[in-house]
Design a protein around this motif. Structure first.
Motif, PDB file in Angstrom:
ATOM      1  N   UNK A  25       0.833  -1.208   0.000  1.00  0.00           N
ATOM      2  CA  UNK A  25       0.000   0.000   0.000  1.00  0.00           C
ATOM      3  C   UNK A  25       0.865   1.256   0.000  1.00  0.00           C
ATOM      4  N   UNK A  26       2.000   1.204   0.667  1.00  0.00           N
ATOM      5  CA  UNK A  26       2.896   2.370   0.710  1.00  0.00           C
ATOM      6  C   UNK A  26       3.926   2.381  -0.423  1.00  0.00           C
ATOM      7  N   UNK A  27       3.822   1.427  -1.340  1.00  0.00           N
ATOM      8  CA  UNK A  27       4.720   1.392  -2.498  1.00  0.00           C
ATOM      9  C   UNK A  27       4.312   2.469  -3.505  1.00  0.00           C
ATOM     10  N   UNK A  28       5.282   2.957  -4.244  1.00  0.00           N
ATOM     11  CA  UNK A  28       5.030   4.026  -5.216  1.00  0.00           C
ATOM     12  C   UNK A  28       3.919   3.689  -6.200  1.00  0.00           C
ATOM     13  N   UNK A  29       3.878   2.455  -6.690  1.00  0.00           N
ATOM     14  CA  UNK A  29       2.868   2.075  -7.687  1.00  0.00           C
ATOM     15  C   UNK A  29       1.452   2.222  -7.135  1.00  0.00           C
ATOM     16  N   UNK A  30       1.243   1.793  -5.897  1.00  0.00           N
ATOM     17  CA  UNK A  30      -0.087   1.894  -5.294  1.00  0.00           C
ATOM     18  C   UNK A  30      -0.442   3.340  -5.016  1.00  0.00           C
ATOM     19  N   UNK A  31       0.482   4.097  -4.459  1.00  0.00           N
ATOM     20  CA  UNK A  31       0.217   5.510  -4.173  1.00  0.00           C
ATOM     21  C   UNK A  31      -0.110   6.269  -5.455  1.00  0.00           C
ATOM     22  N   UNK A  32       0.599   5.976  -6.522  1.00  0.00           N
ATOM     23  CA  UNK A  32       0.340   6.630  -7.805  1.00  0.00           C
ATOM     24  C   UNK A  32      -1.056   6.281  -8.324  1.00  0.00           C
ATOM     25  N   UNK A  33      -1.431   5.006  -8.244  1.00  0.00           N
ATOM     26  CA  UNK A  33      -2.758   4.589  -8.718  1.00  0.00           C
ATOM     27  C   UNK A  33      -3.861   5.257  -7.903  1.00  0.00           C
ATOM     28  N   UNK A  34      -3.666   5.387  -6.606  1.00  0.00           N
ATOM     29  CA  UNK A  34      -4.663   6.067  -5.779  1.00  0.00           C
ATOM     30  C   UNK A  34      -4.799   7.530  -6.189  1.00  0.00           C
ATOM     31  N   UNK A  35      -3.667   8.201  -6.373  1.00  0.00           N
ATOM     32  CA  UNK A  35      -3.704   9.616  -6.805  1.00  0.00           C
ATOM     33  C   UNK A  35      -4.387   9.743  -8.159  1.00  0.00           C
ATOM     34  N   UNK A  36      -4.063   8.855  -9.091  1.00  0.00           N
ATOM     35  CA  UNK A  36      -4.663   8.901 -10.427  1.00  0.00           C
ATOM     36  C   UNK A  36      -6.179   8.715 -10.366  1.00  0.00           C
ATOM     37  N   UNK A  37      -6.657   8.009  -9.357  1.00  0.00           N
ATOM     38  CA  UNK A  37      -8.092   7.782  -9.205  1.00  0.00           C
ATOM     39  C   UNK A  37      -8.745   8.848  -8.318  1.00  0.00           C
ATOM     40  N   UNK A  38      -8.016   9.924  -8.039  1.00  0.00           N
ATOM     41  CA  UNK A  38      -8.590  11.055  -7.334  1.00  0.00           C
ATOM     42  C   UNK A  38      -8.522  11.014  -5.830  1.00  0.00           C
ATOM     43  N   UNK A  39      -7.821  10.039  -5.273  1.00  0.00           N
ATOM     44  CA  UNK A  39      -7.717   9.982  -3.818  1.00  0.00           C
ATOM     45  C   UNK A  39      -6.773  11.072  -3.327  1.00  0.00           C
ATOM     46  N   UNK A  40      -7.145  11.688  -2.215  1.00  0.00           N
ATOM     47  CA  UNK A  40      -6.344  12.741  -1.611  1.00  0.00           C
ATOM     48  C   UNK A  40      -5.802  12.338  -0.244  1.00  0.00           C
ATOM     49  N   UNK A  41      -6.478  11.356   0.382  1.00  0.00           N
ATOM     50  CA  UNK A  41      -6.114  10.937   1.729  1.00  0.00           C
ATOM     51  C   UNK A  41      -6.019   9.419   1.807  1.00  0.00           C
ATOM     52  N   UNK A  42      -5.012   8.959   2.523  1.00  0.00           N
ATOM     53  CA  UNK A  42      -4.817   7.541   2.771  1.00  0.00           C
ATOM     54  C   UNK A  42      -4.594   7.375   4.271  1.00  0.00           C
ATOM     55  N   UNK A  43      -5.464   6.611   4.914  1.00  0.00           N
ATOM     56  CA  UNK A  43      -5.357   6.337   6.346  1.00  0.00           C
ATOM     57  C   UNK A  43      -5.081   4.849   6.492  1.00  0.00           C
ATOM     58  N   UNK A  44      -4.052   4.520   7.271  1.00  0.00           N
ATOM     59  CA  UNK A  44      -3.628   3.131   7.411  1.00  0.00           C
ATOM     60  C   UNK A  44      -3.594   2.728   8.878  1.00  0.00           C
ATOM     61  N   UNK A  45      -4.345   1.681   9.211  1.00  0.00           N
ATOM     62  CA  UNK A  45      -4.255   1.040  10.514  1.00  0.00           C
ATOM     63  C   UNK A  45      -3.286  -0.120  10.311  1.00  0.00           C
ATOM     64  N   UNK A  46      -2.073   0.029  10.824  1.00  0.00           N
ATOM     65  CA  UNK A  46      -0.996  -0.911  10.522  1.00  0.00           C
ATOM     66  C   UNK A  46      -0.854  -2.044  11.524  1.00  0.00           C
ATOM     67  N   UNK A  47      -1.555  -1.982  12.640  1.00  0.00           N
ATOM     68  CA  UNK A  47      -1.400  -3.033  13.638  1.00  0.00           C
ATOM     69  C   UNK A  47       0.059  -3.171  14.043  1.00  0.00           C
ATOM     70  N   UNK A  48       0.533  -4.381  14.103  1.00  0.00           N
ATOM     71  CA  UNK A  48       1.932  -4.643  14.458  1.00  0.00           C
ATOM     72  C   UNK A  48       2.816  -4.869  13.240  1.00  0.00           C
ATOM     73  N   UNK A  49       2.337  -4.436  12.081  1.00  0.00           N
ATOM     74  CA  UNK A  49       3.095  -4.623  10.841  1.00  0.00           C
ATOM     75  C   UNK A  49       4.351  -3.770  10.830  1.00  0.00           C
ATOM     76  N   UNK A  50       5.330  -4.238  10.088  1.00  0.00           N
ATOM     77  CA  UNK A  50       6.568  -3.502   9.890  1.00  0.00           C
ATOM     78  C   UNK A  50       6.328  -2.466   8.795  1.00  0.00           C
TER      79      UNK A  50
END
Length: 152
Positions: A25-50
């Protein structure tokens, strides 16, 4: 010209850890696709993930701006209902509680089963609900493409 409306994606991994989903989700490809689809905000509940290098989650939450996308990351909250309610898109592990809460809220839902968990039960649930048209099932590798599909 009126300012464009904000669009929020909410990602949750539940009470465990799902490093692969957070990294994707934090990779450039995903962030770019979200921006291209008009997303302005990304909220992530990461739990104990690295988190990727540079995302040091020592405080209650960490915020950053990545190429015009406002990103907020935190580990846990008592309830996810407010985050789900504010989201235009929810990307989640295939936990039954999160799935039910998101479907009740009428939000677009992409589930990514965490197949490292016991008995890989999330894959069965995601597949069954996808086949019935309730949600979109994706893999870690395909989530960036799936998230970019137009909202319906």
């Amino acid at each position: 010209m009126a300012p464009s409306a904000s669009k929020r994606a909410f990602v949750t991994v539940g009470s465990t850890k799902f490093d692969a989903l957070i990294q994707q989700v934090l990779a450039d490809a995903t962030l770019q696709k979200l921006r291209e689809n008009g997303f302005t905000d990304l909220v992530i509940q990461a739990g104990n993930s690295v988190l990727p290098v540079g995302w040091n989650l020592t405080a209650e939450e960490v915020r950053g701006d990545i190429g015009g996308l406002s990103v907020t990351v935190w580990k846990f909250k008592a309830s996810l209902s407010d985050e789900i309610e504010c989201a235009d898109l929810v990307v989640s592990h295939a936990g039954s509680g999160t799935i039910l809460d998101t479907l009740r809220a009428g939000k677009r839902l992409i589930v990514v089963p965490n197949n490292t968990l016991l008995d890989d039960h999330q894959t069965e649930l995601a597949k069954a609900l996808h086949e019935r048209g309730h949600l979109v099932a994706a893999t870690v590798e395909s989530v960036h493409v799936t998230a970019a599909e137009p909202l319906t």
